[in-house]
Design a protein around this motif. Structure first.
Motif, PDB file in Angstrom:
ATOM      1  N   LEU A 205       0.855  -1.188   0.000  1.00 39.46           N
ATOM      2  CA  LEU A 205       0.000   0.000   0.000  1.00 39.46           C
ATOM      3  C   LEU A 205       0.891   1.238   0.000  1.00 39.46           C
ATOM      4  O   LEU A 205       1.688   1.446   0.908  1.00 39.46           O
ATOM      5  CB  LEU A 205      -0.897   0.011   1.233  1.00 39.46           C
ATOM      6  CG  LEU A 205      -1.881   1.179   1.330  1.00 39.46           C
ATOM      7  CD1 LEU A 205      -3.004   1.008   0.326  1.00 39.46           C
ATOM      8  CD2 LEU A 205      -2.457   1.276   2.748  1.00 39.46           C
ATOM      9  N   GLY A 206       0.768   2.072  -1.024  1.00 43.31           N
ATOM     10  CA  GLY A 206       1.597   3.260  -1.105  1.00 43.31           C
ATOM     11  C   GLY A 206       3.014   2.928  -1.526  1.00 43.31           C
ATOM     12  O   GLY A 206       3.383   1.761  -1.722  1.00 43.31           O
ATOM     13  N   ARG A 207       3.832   3.973  -1.650  1.00 44.20           N
ATOM     14  CA  ARG A 207       5.246   3.816  -2.010  1.00 44.20           C
ATOM     15  C   ARG A 207       6.079   4.663  -1.052  1.00 44.20           C
ATOM     16  O   ARG A 207       6.432   5.798  -1.357  1.00 44.20           O
ATOM     17  CB  ARG A 207       5.477   4.274  -3.458  1.00 44.20           C
ATOM     18  CG  ARG A 207       4.845   3.347  -4.503  1.00 44.20           C
ATOM     19  CD  ARG A 207       5.272   3.766  -5.907  1.00 44.20           C
ATOM     20  NE  ARG A 207       4.810   5.100  -6.250  1.00 44.20           N
ATOM     21  CZ  ARG A 207       5.500   5.974  -6.981  1.00 44.20           C
ATOM     22  NH1 ARG A 207       6.729   5.678  -7.399  1.00 44.20           N
ATOM     23  NH2 ARG A 207       4.992   7.168  -7.269  1.00 44.20           N
ATOM     24  N   PRO A 208       6.366   4.119   0.129  1.00 45.77           N
ATOM     25  CA  PRO A 208       7.102   4.927   1.110  1.00 45.77           C
ATOM     26  C   PRO A 208       8.510   5.296   0.661  1.00 45.77           C
ATOM     27  O   PRO A 208       9.025   6.347   1.057  1.00 45.77           O
ATOM     28  CB  PRO A 208       7.117   4.042   2.360  1.00 45.77           C
ATOM     29  CG  PRO A 208       6.821   2.658   1.877  1.00 45.77           C
ATOM     30  CD  PRO A 208       5.964   2.813   0.670  1.00 45.77           C
ATOM     31  N   GLU A 209       9.138   4.465  -0.189  1.00 41.99           N
ATOM     32  CA  GLU A 209      10.474   4.795  -0.660  1.00 41.99           C
ATOM     33  C   GLU A 209      10.407   6.061  -1.524  1.00 41.99           C
ATOM     34  O   GLU A 209       9.674   6.121  -2.502  1.00 41.99           O
ATOM     35  CB  GLU A 209      11.069   3.643  -1.479  1.00 41.99           C
ATOM     36  CG  GLU A 209      11.205   2.339  -0.711  1.00 41.99           C
ATOM     37  CD  GLU A 209       9.909   1.547  -0.654  1.00 41.99           C
ATOM     38  OE1 GLU A 209       8.923   1.951  -1.315  1.00 41.99           O
ATOM     39  OE2 GLU A 209       9.873   0.527   0.062  1.00 41.99           O
ATOM     40  N   GLY A 210      11.179   7.068  -1.149  1.00 47.92           N
ATOM     41  CA  GLY A 210      11.187   8.311  -1.906  1.00 47.92           C
ATOM     42  C   GLY A 210       9.947   9.167  -1.725  1.00 47.92           C
ATOM     43  O   GLY A 210       9.711  10.095  -2.510  1.00 47.92           O
ATOM     44  N   PHE A 211       9.169   8.883  -0.690  1.00 46.88           N
ATOM     45  CA  PHE A 211       7.899   9.595  -0.478  1.00 46.88           C
ATOM     46  C   PHE A 211       8.111  11.104  -0.389  1.00 46.88           C
ATOM     47  O   PHE A 211       7.415  11.882  -1.055  1.00 46.88           O
ATOM     48  CB  PHE A 211       7.231   9.063   0.796  1.00 46.88           C
ATOM     49  CG  PHE A 211       5.934   9.736   1.143  1.00 46.88           C
ATOM     50  CD1 PHE A 211       4.758   9.364   0.525  1.00 46.88           C
ATOM     51  CD2 PHE A 211       5.885  10.754   2.102  1.00 46.88           C
ATOM     52  CE1 PHE A 211       3.551   9.985   0.840  1.00 46.88           C
ATOM     53  CE2 PHE A 211       4.699  11.375   2.430  1.00 46.88           C
ATOM     54  CZ  PHE A 211       3.521  10.992   1.792  1.00 46.88           C
ATOM     55  N   LEU A 212       9.048  11.537   0.434  1.00 40.24           N
ATOM     56  CA  LEU A 212       9.260  12.970   0.617  1.00 40.24           C
ATOM     57  C   LEU A 212       9.856  13.615  -0.631  1.00 40.24           C
ATOM     58  O   LEU A 212       9.490  14.745  -0.986  1.00 40.24           O
ATOM     59  CB  LEU A 212      10.155  13.230   1.826  1.00 40.24           C
ATOM     60  CG  LEU A 212       9.605  12.767   3.182  1.00 40.24           C
ATOM     61  CD1 LEU A 212      10.549  13.177   4.304  1.00 40.24           C
ATOM     62  CD2 LEU A 212       8.201  13.332   3.445  1.00 40.24           C
TER      63      LEU A 212
END
Length: 342
Positions: A157-164
């Motif tokens: 769920l989602g793509r936390p890698e590189g989120f910011l």
């Protein structure tokens, strides 16, 4: 069964009854059927069956392209939260098979016993300043609890890698896309480039991924009738796995001003200042909140661009002009608030 004010095509009660029977849920006639109103495009209906009360949530009759996907994601997150202390509606069951109800996925949840503070305050809240002050702190407490959930239960769920790193380019691209709408003069937003540059220069180097609500503000909280406790965080349409501190930034970006103004939520007198909100969250979380101003600026930036989209559509005759003008003014207020955080 009565279906007053409910489009009879929205809920196929025969199909719903067969589906519920297949799950072993209490059977019998559908009773006390009534719509649940709120700030959502999805359809919600409350009913009772077999002595139990439920709320059904499904996409609108004319769904958006991703409506079913959004409902599936909501149901998955609520299932993951069901046995945690997080103040979320308790999921009963979800139907992700679109064929059961005419092309729509849906889920059942238990009704929330609470009220929306931005629509008015009951007693004892209205007459007790201490309760109103504590309500704001409870908003921080509920968010800190969400931030403690193990996000690995929601892998994929989602793509936390590189989120910011994605945030500023993603939303600048969104804004650029509005240029395709005839009649939109372009983003007349003072401080736009300055804010984008500041966000890129000051971006935190790392974060701890977690479950995000995605639209955490006062109007998406239901408070208990007997005190300041948050009974439920509602409207999980934008939930994902990302950086939970953006939820805290979102709360600060939309927090009502002490003088009675507000970005999104209506005014509730006697709420704590944003500094108290941050202090309360910090005391309950092991997350590093030293860059919280950055998250508040990002929230102002992102939300302002989202709202500008309705202004752009209004310029193109695709939305009411008065709504477009109002949301453009809100965008300008959000960017002014971003400057105060910067």
């Amino acid at each position: 069964m009565t279906s007053t004010h409910i489009d009879v095509n929205a809920i196929d009660f025969d199909a719903l009854g067969m589906w519920m029977d297949g799950l072993g849920l209490p059977d019998g006639p559908f009773e006390r059927v009534e719509p649940v109103t709120g700030g959502t495009q999805n359809i919600m209906v409350r009913f009772e069956r077999g002595g139990s009360a439920y709320v059904l949530r499904r996409p609108p009759l004319h769904p958006r392209a991703r409506s079913n996907e959004v409902l599936r994601r909501e149901a998955r997150v609520l299932a993951a939260l069901r046995d945690t202390p997080v103040a979320a509606p308790r999921l009963v069951a979800a139907c992700t098979d679109e064929t059961v109800m005419g092309g729509a996925v849906f889920y059942l949840m238990e009704p929330v016993r609470g009220f929306n503070a931005t629509l008015g305050l009951p007693e004892p809240h209205a007459g007790d300043p201490a309760i109103r002050h504590r309500m704001g702190l409870e908003a921080a407490c509920a968010l800190a609890e969400l931030g403690r959930v193990d996000h690995h239960a929601l892998d994929g769920l989602g793509r936390p890698e590189g989120f910011l790193e994605r945030q500023v380019p993603r939303w600048m691209s969104e804004l650029d896309g509005y240029a395709a709408l005839d009649g939109y003069p372009g983003p007349e937003i003072p401080g736009l480039a300055e804010t984008a540059g500041w966000l890129e220069r000051n971006r935190p180097r790392s974060f701890s991924p977690g479950v995000m609500h995605g639209d955490y503000h006062l109007a998406n909280l239901m408070f208990a009738h007997d005190g300041p406790r948050v009974a439920a965080i509602v409207d999980w349409e934008m939930c994902t796995v990302g950086d939970p501190l953006l939820d805290l930034g979102w709360l600060l970006a939309t927090w009502p001003d002490p003088d009675g103004g507000g970005m999104i939520a209506g005014h509730v007198p006697g709420l704590p200042a944003v500094g108290e909100i941050v202090d309360c969250y910090t005391a309950l979380s092991d997350r590093d909140v030293s860059a919280i101003d950055w998250y508040a600026v990002l929230a102002c930036f992102k939300l302002g661009i989202v709202l500008e989209g309705t202004h752009a559509r209004a310029c193109a005759g695709m939305a009411p002009k008065d709504i477009g003008d109002l949301l453009h003014a809100t965008t300008l207020s959000l960017f002014a608030r971003a400057r105060s955080f910067m």
